[in-house]
Scaffold this active site. Structure first.
Site, PDB file in Angstrom:
ATOM      1  CG  ASN A 108      16.536  94.769 -49.832  1.00 44.59           C
ATOM      2  OD1 ASN A 108      16.317  95.105 -50.952  1.00 44.59           O
ATOM      3  ND2 ASN A 108      18.053  94.852 -49.675  1.00 44.59           N
ATOM      4  CE  LYS A 143      18.551  91.357 -49.010  1.00 39.06           C
ATOM      5  NZ  LYS A 143      19.414  90.706 -47.919  1.00 39.06           N
ATOM      6  CG  HIS A 171      22.455  96.126 -50.280  1.00 40.78           C
ATOM      7  ND1 HIS A 171      22.463  94.444 -49.416  1.00 40.78           N
ATOM      8  CD2 HIS A 171      21.242  95.708 -48.727  1.00 40.78           C
ATOM      9  CE1 HIS A 171      21.846  94.314 -49.205  1.00 40.78           C
ATOM     10  NE2 HIS A 171      21.249  94.546 -48.073  1.00 40.78           N
ATOM     11  CD  GLU A 182      22.299  90.914 -50.546  1.00 42.01           C
ATOM     12  OE1 GLU A 182      21.282  91.265 -51.456  1.00 42.01           O
ATOM     13  OE2 GLU A 182      21.967  90.475 -49.640  1.00 42.01           O
ATOM     14  CD  GLU A 233      21.206  96.881 -44.729  1.00 44.62           C
ATOM     15  OE1 GLU A 233      20.430  96.676 -43.760  1.00 44.62           O
ATOM     16  OE2 GLU A 233      21.955  96.270 -45.374  1.00 44.62           O
ATOM     17  N   GLY A 246      20.776  87.850 -43.356  1.00 43.99           N
ATOM     18  CA  GLY A 246      20.501  87.658 -44.175  1.00 43.99           C
ATOM     19  C   GLY A 246      21.152  85.876 -43.929  1.00 43.99           C
ATOM     20  CB  SER A 256      19.010  89.295 -38.641  1.00 46.47           C
ATOM     21  OG  SER A 256      20.003  88.171 -39.884  1.00 46.47           O
TER      22      SER A 256
HETATM   23  C1  PEP Z   1      19.216  93.949 -46.086  1.00 42.61           C
HETATM   24  O1  PEP Z   1      19.474  93.109 -46.951  1.00 42.61           O
HETATM   25  O2  PEP Z   1      19.001  95.305 -45.750  1.00 42.61           O
HETATM   26  C2  PEP Z   1      18.816  92.899 -44.708  1.00 42.61           C
HETATM   27  C3  PEP Z   1      19.470  93.692 -43.916  1.00 42.61           C
HETATM   28  O3  PEP Z   1      18.476  91.708 -44.425  1.00 42.61           O
HETATM   29  P1  PEP Z   1      17.973  90.416 -43.339  1.00 42.61           P
HETATM   30  O4  PEP Z   1      17.234  91.259 -42.796  1.00 42.61           O
HETATM   31  O5  PEP Z   1      17.848  89.502 -43.984  1.00 42.61           O
HETATM   32  O6  PEP Z   1      19.323  89.938 -42.797  1.00 42.61           O
END
Ligand code: PEP
Length: 257
Positions: free
Chosen positions: A13, A15, A99, A101, A171, A177, A217
């Site tokens: 992703n 973003k 997501h 976000e 997630e 993040g 992460s």
């Molecule tokens: C995400 O935004 O879907 C995500 C998993 O981000 P990160 O791997 O940076 O934690």
């Protein structure tokens, strides 16, 4: 992972990162570092304006192009929106919906996530449906209850044939993040629960066919341990998907029995 019944998927992703002009050098570096035998489906979800460039550059590297959002509407006067038909028309195969976000910064609720997933399925695009609890919910021991609620809401009205084509991404919001990863056991517990919820709605066969990813992460170091869990069928990767060497290492980490 359980390769017998379902697909292993590593989805990046990006973003709101990358430029169309940086896609080609990225893909060249990715290709140079990818394992020779591809052990899984590899997807990169890019901002809509970059998707056409990614589609072209991804072919050579066998990377499928994905989008990060879609409109719930079919077409018409919805300025700024991108429809599922428009994505399908250019060859998009996957699209993230729900997501955290988008839920947090754009007020997306479970009904909207459900409508978007249905719009994608209708046009033959695989929705990557994101669910996840906040830190507060985890600390109050509400995780499993909340995830069950999110899954039921996201899949409302989706039939057993369609659900097999869905990908679910667990997630935990506190792990996105932040550099703080769920332990393999924590991630497995929730992914197993998600499959049990799907089994409760659709029965055993559709439930074992759905790919469930972990996101939060995930990186080149922790991927193998997470991917060794029986109900974790891949990853949704933010930060590490921007680094070709790390992303390729995560893909390589799916090469295990
Ligand atoms: C995400 O935004 O879907 C995500 C998993 O981000 P990160 O791997 O940076 O934690």
């Amino acid at each position: 992972m359980n390769r017998k019944y379902r697909k292993t998927v590593i989805a990046g992703n990006w973003k709101m990162n990358m430029l169309a002009s940086t896609v080609k050098p990225f893909m060249e570096e990715l290709k140079a570092n990818m394992p020779k035998v591809r052990p899984c489906e590899v997807v990169l979800c890019a901002p809509a304006v970059i998707v056409p460039t990614l589609l072209k550059a991804g072919k050579d590297c066998k990377v499928a192009a994905g989008a990060q959002d879609v409109s719930k509407y079919e077409k018409g006067a919805y300025t700024g929106e991108v429809s599922a038909s428009q994505l399908a028309d250019i060859g998009v195969k996957y699209c993230i919906v729900g997501h955290s976000e988008r839920r947090e910064y754009h007020g997306e609720d479970d009904m909207l996530v459900n409508a978007k997933a249905k719009a994608l399925l209708e046009k033959g695009i695989v929705p990557i449906i994101c669910v996840g609890e906040s830190l507060e919910q985890r600390e109050k021991d509400l995780t499993l209850e909340y995830i069950a609620y999110q899954i039921k809401a996201a899949l409302n009205g989706i039939d057993a044939t369609q659900v097999r084509r869905c990908v679910i991404a667990y997630e935990p919001i506190w792990a996105i993040g932040t550099g703080r990863t769920a332990s393999a056991q924590q991630a497995q517990e929730v992914c197993e629960h998600i499959r049990a919820v799907i089994r409760g709605i659709y029965g055993a066969r559709p439930a074992r066919a759905v790919s469930i990813l972990y996101g939060g992460s995930m990186n080149a170091k922790n991927a193998a341990e997470l991917l060794a869990m029986p109900d974790i069928d891949g990853g949704l990767i933010g930060g590490a998907s921007l680094k070709p060497v790390d992303f390729a290492a995560i893909v390589a980490a799916t090469d295990q029995e």
